[in-house]
Scaffold this active site. Structure first.
Site, PDB file in Angstrom:
ATOM      1  CD  GLU A  76      59.269  87.008  -6.667  1.00 56.69           C
ATOM      2  OE1 GLU A  76      58.636  88.047  -6.923  1.00 56.69           O
ATOM      3  OE2 GLU A  76      58.746  85.866  -6.662  1.00 56.69           O
ATOM      4  CD  GLU A 105      53.270  90.772  -5.912  1.00 55.38           C
ATOM      5  OE1 GLU A 105      53.856  89.885  -6.567  1.00 55.38           O
ATOM      6  OE2 GLU A 105      53.044  90.668  -4.683  1.00 55.38           O
TER       7      GLU A 105
END
Length: 375
Positions: A157, A240
């Site tokens: 990622e 996030e």
């Protein structure tokens, strides 16, 4: 000076003027671009499509507190983000918009997964809306895997932190600084226990930017965290949040993946592809199966392949084999599994699915392989 006498309008004249006005309004409405109505998503993993090509997802996985996103015509905004989690752990969620495949949910018409060595460029643009009464990061995620994966978590990622507010930090530890796409970044590397993570952290907030995703991919390959034989599986832009977060927004998002020779800047498009599709069906009252064979009639291998087609109205896919098919209705994209991702010249790959239908049964009107219409 005497005022001019007022001349009363006849009923016929009034009706004519009204019809002319209505015709003008109708023409203006017809000329105006279609605007998608906002869609509220509160389901934990609920999603919807925007612009006919991207997926907006709620993706609340780290808390049981309510969270809702509102998908707009160009992006989304976080309209409810209750509760908080410790800032030294994982965030509450990752509401985002993406191009590609995320846990078998593939955006319509995407050409991802795509082998890195076959990507000439991946231009993208993003505009964020920030708030000050929350703890969060604004993260653009790029997912890479050794296989053309459409389900589960990819192996590496890449996170681009456009902004961070509060005492949060990326996974792992800082290993230095670098310059990518003309900007300076802190570089962090680590693992979350499921996948490797490399994070590029901006020293100050970036509200909007247009860039090439492949610049960050190439830097990740240079650092040994991916290989050119791997696949780009998805690109995602969102937030996030650890605490609160209502009001955060992706005002606009665009993503494209141009297949071709990365060393040839004059060749930004897909290489020439030629294909033929056979569609064999077995139909009964209310149900059917379809066996689909896509043959590469060109002179170069197709790796990986994606076959797009539109199911006629009233048809729905219930299960499939030898390929992943998403969504189950409307414009469907078939993506290969690891063992059948390559179609050599003169060869074909076969997959199938079972479905239901209402009304009269009919076949898809056409098919396209990696964006090229097939015979």
């Amino acid at each position: 000076m005497r005022p001019l006498p007022h001349r009363p309008r006849t009923a016929r004249g009034l009706i004519g003027a009204l019809l002319t006005a209505l015709a003008t309004v109708a023409a203006l409405v017809a000329a105006a671009p279609a605007v998608q109505a906002d869609t509220l998503i509160c389901d934990q993993f609920g999603s919807t499509t925007i612009q006919g090509r991207y997926v907006v997802q709620n993706n609340r996985w780290g808390t049981s507190a309510p969270q809702c996103v509102t998908a707009t015509d160009t992006g989304f905004r976080l309209t409810q983000a209750d509760g908080s989690v410790p800032t030294n752990g994982a965030p509450k969620s990752y509401p985002s918009v993406f191009n590609g495949c995320h846990y078998t949910n593939c955006s319509p018409g995407t050409n991802l997964p795509a082998r890195l060595s076959g990507i000439a460029g991946a231009p993208s643009s993003i505009s964020y809306g920030y708030v000050g009464d929350a703890v969060y990061n604004a993260s653009y995620d790029i997912w890479l895997d050794p296989t053309p994966k459409t389900d589960g978590v990819s192996q590496t990622e890449i996170m681009i932190w456009f902004n961070k507010v509060g005492p949060v930090q990326p996974i792992g530890s800082q290993v230095g600084t670098t310059t990518v796409a003309g900007r300076s970044w802190q570089v962090w590397t680590g693992s979350n226990g499921t996948n490797d993570v490399i994070s590029f952290v901006a020293p100050s907030a970036i509200p909007s930017w247009s860039f090439d995703v492949m610049d960050f991919v190439r830097e990740t390959v240079r650092r040994g965290m991916a290989q050119n034989s791997w696949y780009l599986t998805s690109v995602q832009a969102g937030f996030e949040p650890w605490q609160n977060g209502a009001g955060l927004a992706v005002n606009s998002f665009s993503s494209a993946v141009n297949l071709g020779d990365p060393g040839d800047p004059g060749n930004p498009g897909d290489p020439a592809t030629a294909c033929k599709v056979t569609y064999a069906t077995n139909v009964w009252s209310g149900g059917f199966t379809a066996d689909v064979t896509v043959t590469n009639t060109g002179s170069a291998p197709v790796d990986p392949w994606k076959l797009a087609f539109t199911l006629p109205s009233g048809q729905r896919i219930t299960n499939a084999w030898n390929a992943g098919l998403t969504p189950s209705t409307g414009v469907v994209t078939a993506t290969p599994l690891a063992h059948n991702a390559r179609i050599a010249p003169g060869s074909g790959q076969t997959f199938g699915f079972q479905g239901t239908y209402s009304g009269s049964f009919s076949r898809p009107a056409g098919f396209s392989l990696n964006g090229t219409a097939c015979s």
